[in-house]
Motif scaffolding. Structure first.
Motif, PDB file in Angstrom:
ATOM      1  N   ALA A 122      -9.206   7.187  -5.558  1.00 49.23           N
ATOM      2  CA  ALA A 122      -8.657   6.981  -4.372  1.00 49.23           C
ATOM      3  C   ALA A 122      -7.772   5.708  -4.413  1.00 49.23           C
ATOM      4  O   ALA A 122      -6.400   5.940  -4.014  1.00 49.23           O
ATOM      5  CB  ALA A 122      -9.530   6.926  -3.208  1.00 49.23           C
ATOM      6  N   ARG A 123      -8.362   4.573  -5.014  1.00 46.98           N
ATOM      7  CA  ARG A 123      -7.627   3.443  -5.167  1.00 46.98           C
ATOM      8  C   ARG A 123      -6.203   3.547  -5.943  1.00 46.98           C
ATOM      9  O   ARG A 123      -5.334   3.083  -5.811  1.00 46.98           O
ATOM     10  CB  ARG A 123      -8.444   2.278  -5.641  1.00 46.98           C
ATOM     11  N   ALA A 124      -6.282   4.232  -7.116  1.00 45.26           N
ATOM     12  CA  ALA A 124      -5.311   4.723  -8.128  1.00 45.26           C
ATOM     13  C   ALA A 124      -4.033   5.268  -7.426  1.00 45.26           C
ATOM     14  O   ALA A 124      -3.006   5.059  -7.479  1.00 45.26           O
ATOM     15  CB  ALA A 124      -5.578   5.364  -9.122  1.00 45.26           C
ATOM     16  N   ASP A 125      -4.395   6.105  -6.476  1.00 44.18           N
ATOM     17  CA  ASP A 125      -3.590   6.781  -5.433  1.00 44.18           C
ATOM     18  C   ASP A 125      -3.131   6.292  -4.121  1.00 44.18           C
ATOM     19  O   ASP A 125      -2.467   6.860  -3.236  1.00 44.18           O
ATOM     20  CB  ASP A 125      -3.926   8.269  -5.511  1.00 44.18           C
ATOM     21  N   GLU A 126      -3.552   4.972  -3.814  1.00 43.71           N
ATOM     22  CA  GLU A 126      -3.504   4.361  -2.626  1.00 43.71           C
ATOM     23  C   GLU A 126      -1.943   4.343  -2.009  1.00 43.71           C
ATOM     24  O   GLU A 126      -2.057   4.361  -0.810  1.00 43.71           O
ATOM     25  CB  GLU A 126      -4.350   3.263  -2.443  1.00 43.71           C
ATOM     26  N   CYS A 127      -0.999   4.600  -2.653  1.00 49.78           N
ATOM     27  CA  CYS A 127       0.155   4.568  -2.294  1.00 49.78           C
ATOM     28  C   CYS A 127       1.089   5.493  -2.626  1.00 49.78           C
ATOM     29  O   CYS A 127       2.418   5.442  -2.619  1.00 49.78           O
ATOM     30  CB  CYS A 127       0.728   3.092  -2.578  1.00 49.78           C
ATOM     31  N   GLU A 128       0.664   6.515  -3.161  1.00 49.10           N
ATOM     32  CA  GLU A 128       1.085   7.655  -3.798  1.00 49.10           C
ATOM     33  C   GLU A 128       2.067   8.433  -2.546  1.00 49.10           C
ATOM     34  O   GLU A 128       3.060   8.822  -2.694  1.00 49.10           O
ATOM     35  CB  GLU A 128       0.382   8.639  -4.168  1.00 49.10           C
ATOM     36  N   GLY A 129       1.246   8.389  -1.118  1.00 49.50           N
ATOM     37  CA  GLY A 129       2.027   8.954  -0.113  1.00 49.50           C
ATOM     38  C   GLY A 129       3.506   8.201   0.361  1.00 49.50           C
ATOM     39  O   GLY A 129       4.354   8.588   0.754  1.00 49.50           O
ATOM     40  N   ASP A 130       3.139   6.839   0.206  1.00 49.86           N
ATOM     41  CA  ASP A 130       4.561   5.977   0.504  1.00 49.86           C
ATOM     42  C   ASP A 130       5.322   6.111  -0.828  1.00 49.86           C
ATOM     43  O   ASP A 130       6.511   6.091  -0.360  1.00 49.86           O
ATOM     44  CB  ASP A 130       3.846   4.359   0.127  1.00 49.86           C
ATOM     45  N   ARG A 131       4.972   6.306  -1.995  1.00 48.74           N
ATOM     46  CA  ARG A 131       5.919   6.676  -3.145  1.00 48.74           C
ATOM     47  C   ARG A 131       6.667   7.760  -2.623  1.00 48.74           C
ATOM     48  O   ARG A 131       8.193   7.911  -2.967  1.00 48.74           O
ATOM     49  CB  ARG A 131       5.184   6.534  -4.275  1.00 48.74           C
ATOM     50  N   GLN A 132       5.993   8.826  -2.526  1.00 47.47           N
ATOM     51  CA  GLN A 132       6.651  10.348  -2.034  1.00 47.47           C
ATOM     52  C   GLN A 132       7.657  10.197  -0.872  1.00 47.47           C
ATOM     53  O   GLN A 132       8.667  10.647  -0.941  1.00 47.47           O
ATOM     54  CB  GLN A 132       5.606  11.404  -1.764  1.00 47.47           C
ATOM     55  N   GLY A 133       7.157   9.153   0.224  1.00 46.98           N
ATOM     56  CA  GLY A 133       7.982   8.994   1.254  1.00 46.98           C
ATOM     57  C   GLY A 133       9.334   8.196   1.080  1.00 46.98           C
ATOM     58  O   GLY A 133      10.495   8.779   1.427  1.00 46.98           O
TER      59      GLY A 133
END
Length: 109
Positions: A19-30
């Motif tokens: 979960a921490r590894a992907d904590e900003c994946e949504g932000d990156r996609q946005g």
């Protein structure tokens, strides 16, 4: 501790790390979806970003995003335009802040 409890604990820890590894994946996609056309080279002209881009920026975990900016990313995304987006959207990056290898300059520089 039983093997089942140990295995359960390991599974929980693995999920937390993932979960921490992907904590900003949504932000990156946005950012890729809503802001890319405002942040690509060349550095001029700077185009005011859309409301959708500003919403992504205002809600993004900027330190997390900046930790993931590589030299390859800096060849695609114009960091001067990222600073412009941050100012335009009302969540400016501070002078001296590091995003990847980029250091945010003082205003007017």
């Amino acid at each position: 501790m039983s093997m089942a409890k140990l295995l359960g604990l390991f599974l929980v820890l693995a999920l937390v790390v993932a979960a921490r590894a992907d904590e900003c994946e949504g932000d990156r996609q946005g950012m890729r979806t809503e802001c890319h056309k405002y942040a690509l080279f060349p550095s001029e002209p700077k185009i005011p970003p859309s409301d959708a881009c500003c919403n992504v920026w205002k809600n993004a975990n900027i330190p997390c995003l900046c930790k993931r900016v590589t030299k390859e990313v800096e060849k695609i995304w114009c960091m001067d335009k990222i600073v412009y987006i941050s100012q335009y959207c009302g969540k400016p990056l501070e002078h001296g802040y590091h995003c990847g290898t980029y250091t945010v300059p003082a205003l007017g520089q």
